[in-house]
Design an enzyme around this catalytic site. Structure first.
Site, PDB file in Angstrom:
ATOM      1  CE1 TYR A  33    -136.427 -44.742  15.738  1.00  0.00           C
ATOM      2  CE2 TYR A  33    -138.448 -43.520  16.127  1.00  0.00           C
ATOM      3  CZ  TYR A  33    -137.201 -43.924  16.544  1.00  0.00           C
ATOM      4  OH  TYR A  33    -136.721 -43.507  17.762  1.00  0.00           O
ATOM      5  CD  GLU A  86    -129.103 -39.430  21.572  1.00  0.00           C
ATOM      6  OE1 GLU A  86    -129.726 -38.583  20.921  1.00  0.00           O
ATOM      7  OE2 GLU A  86    -128.592 -40.439  21.059  1.00  0.00           O
ATOM      8  NE  ARG A  97    -134.051 -37.695  12.210  1.00  0.00           N
ATOM      9  CZ  ARG A  97    -134.553 -37.254  13.360  1.00  0.00           C
ATOM     10  NH1 ARG A  97    -133.786 -36.588  14.214  1.00  0.00           N
ATOM     11  NH2 ARG A  97    -135.820 -37.456  13.666  1.00  0.00           N
ATOM     12  CG  LEU A 145    -131.576 -38.842  16.121  1.00  0.00           C
ATOM     13  CD1 LEU A 145    -131.281 -39.935  15.095  1.00  0.00           C
ATOM     14  CD2 LEU A 145    -133.025 -38.901  16.547  1.00  0.00           C
ATOM     15  CE  LYS A 161    -136.517 -40.682  14.986  1.00  0.00           C
ATOM     16  NZ  LYS A 161    -136.193 -40.706  16.411  1.00  0.00           N
ATOM     17  NE  ARG A 219    -132.502 -64.928  12.391  1.00  0.00           N
ATOM     18  CZ  ARG A 219    -131.329 -65.376  12.854  1.00  0.00           C
ATOM     19  NH1 ARG A 219    -130.841 -66.537  12.446  1.00  0.00           N
ATOM     20  NH2 ARG A 219    -130.624 -64.669  13.711  1.00  0.00           N
TER      21      ARG A 219
END
Ligand code: PDD
Length: 286
Positions: A32, A182, A51, A206, A150, A100
């Site tokens: 995301y 972070e 990114r 990140l 991310k 799945r």
């Protein structure tokens, strides 16, 4: 009601649907980005697009859109939803193979899923918290080892925010092997004797788009920056601290684990960096 984007269509939010077999839902197999909007324009769009492409590449996931298409979708959502200030959330997953399975589906047969939606936050750059600062606690960092990607695996950061909430504070910093990595959803910095100290880039954190811009502006303003590990004890002894992210910009931190930093107010460096960041990124917004 918002208009959102799903796999090529602009739809009212209550008509936008994703399969129960989507790997984003079943496996957190998705990435995301969050891009801010100020004055109806996108902040740091290029950085987020670059990114995003890197996150997808690292996970061998197909990119369903070109950078130009992505920009056009962002702009259309800002326009149709009348966003002056706020955020655009974008998520791409490995799609829905119709069942799945741990094994990745063939991308030829299973296209990625892409969704985007807006979050309206009028006056978000004038948040009163920026003048009082955040209080944080430190917690152990037990996330996986590829925090440079991310991904949507946000359960632990979400639990970290809940731990902070239960402790009566605003957020948490994550600590691994004695050093701060972070924040739950931001990059972390301390300031000592005018020097800005933040962890160097690696797969431990990140690679914040706001971080890159802020460190560039700090260097241009002749501020001293040192990229290295720091501990919570060093942070508690700092003159100032702050966090950066697309949604918080630059946000001062005034208390860590109950210890006030300096005189317990945001100090000089963080507010100055916030001002520079907001000015410069508004100028460069697209
Ligand atoms: N979070 N570190 C983590 C773990 C993050 O989740 C984020 C962003 C950042 C800052 O990155 P950037 O400056 O590119 O926003 C650092 C977003 C805003 C979120 O999850 O909402």
């Amino acid at each position: 009601m918002r208009t959102v984007y799903v796999n090529g269509d602009y739809l009212p939010e209550d008509q936008a649907k994703v399969s129960i077999f989507d790997r984003g839902f079943l496996m957190a197999d998705g990435v995301y980005e969050v891009t801010s909007v100020l004055g109806g324009k996108l902040i740091d769009f290029d950085g987020h697009a670059v990114r995003l492409a890197r996150s997808l590449k690292e996970l061998e996931m197909a990119n369903p859109v070109t950078k130009d298409e992505l920009l056009a979708i962002h702009r259309e959502l800002v326009t149709v939803n009348g966003i002056e200030d706020g955020m655009i959330y974008l998520q791409i997953t490995r799609g829905s193979p119709g069942d799945r399975d741990f094994v990745f589906p063939d991308p030829e047969q299973t296209p990625s899923t892409i969704v985007l939606f807006t979050q309206n936050k009028p006056g978000m750059a004038d948040s009163p918290v920026a003048t009082t600062g955040l209080k944080i606690i430190s917690i152990e960092d037990i996330r996986w080892g590829r925090r440079d990607i991310k991904t949507v695996q946000l359960l632990y950061p979400s639990m970290g925010k809940m731990m902070a909430k239960k402790a009566g504070v605003d957020d948490a910093w994550l600590v691994e092997d004695g050093f701060v990595t972070e924040g739950t959803s931001n990059n972390a910095y301390i300031v000592k004797n005018g020097k800005i100290i933040t962890r160097a880039l690696s797969s431990d954190i990140l690679h914040g788009i706001t971080r890159a811009a802020v460190l560039r502006f700090a260097a241009e303003a002749q501020m001293e920056v040192e990229e290295r590990n720091f501990s919570i004890d060093e942070a508690k002894d700092a003159d100032e601290a702050f966090v950066t992210s697309a949604s918080a910009f630059v946000m001062p931190v005034v208390e860590i684990d109950g210890v006030a930093l300096g005189d317990g107010t945001p100090g000089k460096v963080a507010p100055r960096l916030r001002e520079i960041y907001l000015d410069e990124s508004r100028k460069a917004a697209v």
